[in-house]
Design a protein around this motif. Structure first.
Motif, mmCIF file in Angstrom:
data_model
loop_
_atom_site.group_PDB
_atom_site.id
_atom_site.type_symbol
_atom_site.label_atom_id
_atom_site.label_comp_id
_atom_site.label_asym_id
_atom_site.label_seq_id
_atom_site.Cartn_x
_atom_site.Cartn_y
_atom_site.Cartn_z
ATOM 1 N N GLU A 240 0.831 -1.210 0.000
ATOM 2 C CA GLU A 240 0.000 0.000 0.000
ATOM 3 C C GLU A 240 0.867 1.262 0.000
ATOM 4 O OE1 GLU A 240 -2.210 0.897 3.640
ATOM 5 O OE2 GLU A 240 -4.022 1.028 2.418
ATOM 6 N N ASN A 243 2.685 1.642 -3.362
ATOM 7 C CA ASN A 243 1.715 2.100 -4.361
ATOM 8 C C ASN A 243 1.474 3.593 -4.254
ATOM 9 O OD1 ASN A 243 0.457 0.765 -6.481
ATOM 10 N ND2 ASN A 243 -0.660 -0.604 -5.119
ATOM 11 N N SER A 244 1.361 4.059 -3.013
ATOM 12 C CA SER A 244 1.121 5.478 -2.777
ATOM 13 C C SER A 244 2.279 6.325 -3.300
ATOM 14 C CB SER A 244 0.919 5.733 -1.277
ATOM 15 O OG SER A 244 0.812 7.111 -1.004
ATOM 16 N N LYS A 245 3.523 5.872 -3.062
ATOM 17 C CA LYS A 245 4.689 6.629 -3.549
ATOM 18 C C LYS A 245 4.702 6.683 -5.075
ATOM 19 C CE LYS A 245 7.183 8.308 -1.229
ATOM 20 N NZ LYS A 245 7.099 9.575 -0.461
ATOM 21 N N LEU A 246 4.428 5.554 -5.714
ATOM 22 C CA LEU A 246 4.413 5.524 -7.178
ATOM 23 C C LEU A 246 3.289 6.384 -7.733
ATOM 24 C CD1 LEU A 246 5.164 1.746 -7.873
ATOM 25 C CD2 LEU A 246 6.742 3.675 -8.030
ATOM 26 N N ASP A 247 2.131 6.342 -7.076
ATOM 27 C CA ASP A 247 0.996 7.169 -7.513
ATOM 28 C C ASP A 247 1.313 8.653 -7.406
ATOM 29 O OD1 ASP A 247 -0.534 4.977 -8.114
ATOM 30 O OD2 ASP A 247 -1.713 5.018 -6.264
ATOM 31 N N ASN A 248 2.189 8.987 -6.456
ATOM 32 C CA ASN A 248 2.571 10.387 -6.265
ATOM 33 C C ASN A 248 3.837 10.758 -7.036
ATOM 34 O OD1 ASN A 248 0.682 11.783 -4.254
ATOM 35 N ND2 ASN A 248 1.060 9.822 -3.254
ATOM 36 N N ASN A 249 4.184 9.889 -8.002
ATOM 37 C CA ASN A 249 5.256 10.199 -8.953
ATOM 38 C C ASN A 249 6.660 10.122 -8.358
ATOM 39 O OD1 ASN A 249 5.405 10.535 -11.692
ATOM 40 N ND2 ASN A 249 5.489 12.769 -11.630
#
Length: 425
Positions: A240, A243-249
């Motif tokens: 989780e 995923n959050s780090k990748l979603d935030n570029n």
């Protein structure tokens, strides 16, 4: 309160780490846990996949109570210095009951017996060791061979030559020996425990089941950049958070992203390369000659690598150049027996209890925010260590925030506070 100390990198926190954490608490009877974690650059001479605050947050979400940073000058070095920094930090807190580390051997008594030889240095061992060094062998190789010869000829350890050779040449065993050696040198009351590594070796690059090495996870992320492939080998909290780090570029970090910066430093500092820690025996000339023709960092590594210098050794050497870690500065801190500060990265409610205990048991400086560190800057060791922590974060963030430049306010160690994960009742 029974506090267990863990020495970690969590790059990233995976199912093997969760097993180690659970098993360590079980065999030590610990009620609270503190992890000494490398910051943004790691022992293999590489940047961490994700920043230290993110990795600390993952650790606490997965059951660690308090995560503190291992000073950069120790985090990026050989097993001996890495262990010294970590154990000295734990011992300086004056409240840690035990440590538990993973090893290939799994028997702490055998490792303890070998560590005692390294601390006591019997005359026969010193003579064998000296002979190997005189033959031109590197220190780690000479020491390993000297231990093997001494134990076979003068010591009564009841193990086969094959097993002894395996113990002395396995990466986690080597770290374990260094942990125990440092505990003995410090006359520490911290009790060592070890558990056997499960399913995957430290350097295994394959993902075959639900427990694999961090090396395999990093390789998968670099080649595929697809978290779905990792869903079964990391806890949900890790998945989780990643995923959050990748979603935030924020992209995973790898050492080749620093090639051009490193190349510029080598060219700029060509006449002073030998002042950097671990740049010895004229290797600076080979580095300078090959930096012109290397098209990537791996090319440069391979061009400098030799029988005397392993790839990991070369990567640590380049990391020292990148971060500007000098021989003089390392000399001023490498033999300390008391760590001047501890930097908090993340904690939960149990972690708050540990922090209170540290305050009552030790006079160590507890740092929440770097903006409050000026009171100890007249201490040379404190100043040297803290400045490299800040420098390492700045260098790391130069690339890490490349896709989020608006979030990079300046030296982020001055802006970031520890992450508090409230315990769910």
């Amino acid at each position: 309160m029974n506090i267990l100390g863990l020495i970690v990198e969590y790059n990233p926190f995976h199912n093997g780490h969760l097993y180690h954490l659970t098993k360590s608490k079980e065999i030590t009877g610990a009620t609270h846990t503190i992890a000494i974690m490398s910051g943004n650059f790691l022992q293999r001479g590489e940047p961490a996949l994700f920043d230290k605050y993110t990795r600390a947050e993952m650790a606490v979400k997965n059951g660690v109570d308090l995560v503190v940073e291992l000073p950069t000058m120790f985090a990026c070095q050989s097993a001996e210095l890495f262990a010294q920094g970590a154990i000295t930090t734990l011992n300086s807190l004056n409240c840690i009951n035990s440590i538990c580390f993973g090893s290939e051997e799994g028997d702490v008594e055998i490792l303890y017996s070998i560590s005692k030889i390294l601390v006591n240095e019997p005359d026969e061992f010193k003579e064998i060791f000296k002979n190997y060094l005189d033959e031109g062998m590197l220190y780690p190789t000479a020491r390993s061979l000297a231990l093997f010869d001494y134990i076979n000829n003068y010591n009564s350890l009841n193990i086969s030559k094959e097993k002894l050779l395996s113990i002395l040449n396995s990466s986690n065993n080597i770290l374990g020996l260094e942990y125990i050696k440092c505990l003995l040198k410090l006359k520490s009351n911290i009790k060592p425990f070890t558990i056997s590594r499960v399913s995957a070796s430290y350097n295994s690059e394959e993902i075959k089941n639900d427990i694999c090495s961090a090396t395999a996870i990093r390789k998968s992320l670099k080649e595929n950049n697809n978290l779905l492939l990792l869903k079964n080998v990391v806890p949900y909290n890790t998945y989780e958070t990643l995923n959050s780090k990748l979603d935030n570029n924020f992209s995973p970090m790898f050492d080749d992203k620093y090639f051009e910066i490193l190349r510029s430093i080598i060219l700029r500092d060509s006449n002073i390369l030998n002042t950097y820690f671990d740049v010895n025996e004229g290797i600076e000339n080979k580095i300078y000659q090959n930096v012109f023709t290397s098209s990537c960092l791996n090319d440069l590594h391979i061009s400098v690598k030799s029988k005397r210098y392993t790839l990991t050794k070369i990567k640590r050497t380049f990391n020292n150049i990148l971060l500007g870690i000098t021989k003089n500065d390392m000399s001023s801190v490498k033999n300390i027996s008391q760590m001047p500060y501890v930097r908090i990265l993340a904690f939960n409610d149990n972690g708050r209890e540990i922090i209170k205990t540290i305050k009552n048991s030790s006079d160590i400086n507890i740092i929440n925010k770097f903006s409050k560190t000026s009171f100890s800057m007249d201490d040379t060791v404190f100043k040297t260590l803290i400045n490299y922590d800040i420098k390492a974060s700045n260098m790391y963030n130069l690339i890490y925030y490349k896709n989020n430049k608006e979030l990079l306010k300046g030296p982020m160690d001055y802006y970031k506070s520890p992450t508090y994960i409230r315990t769910t009742k």
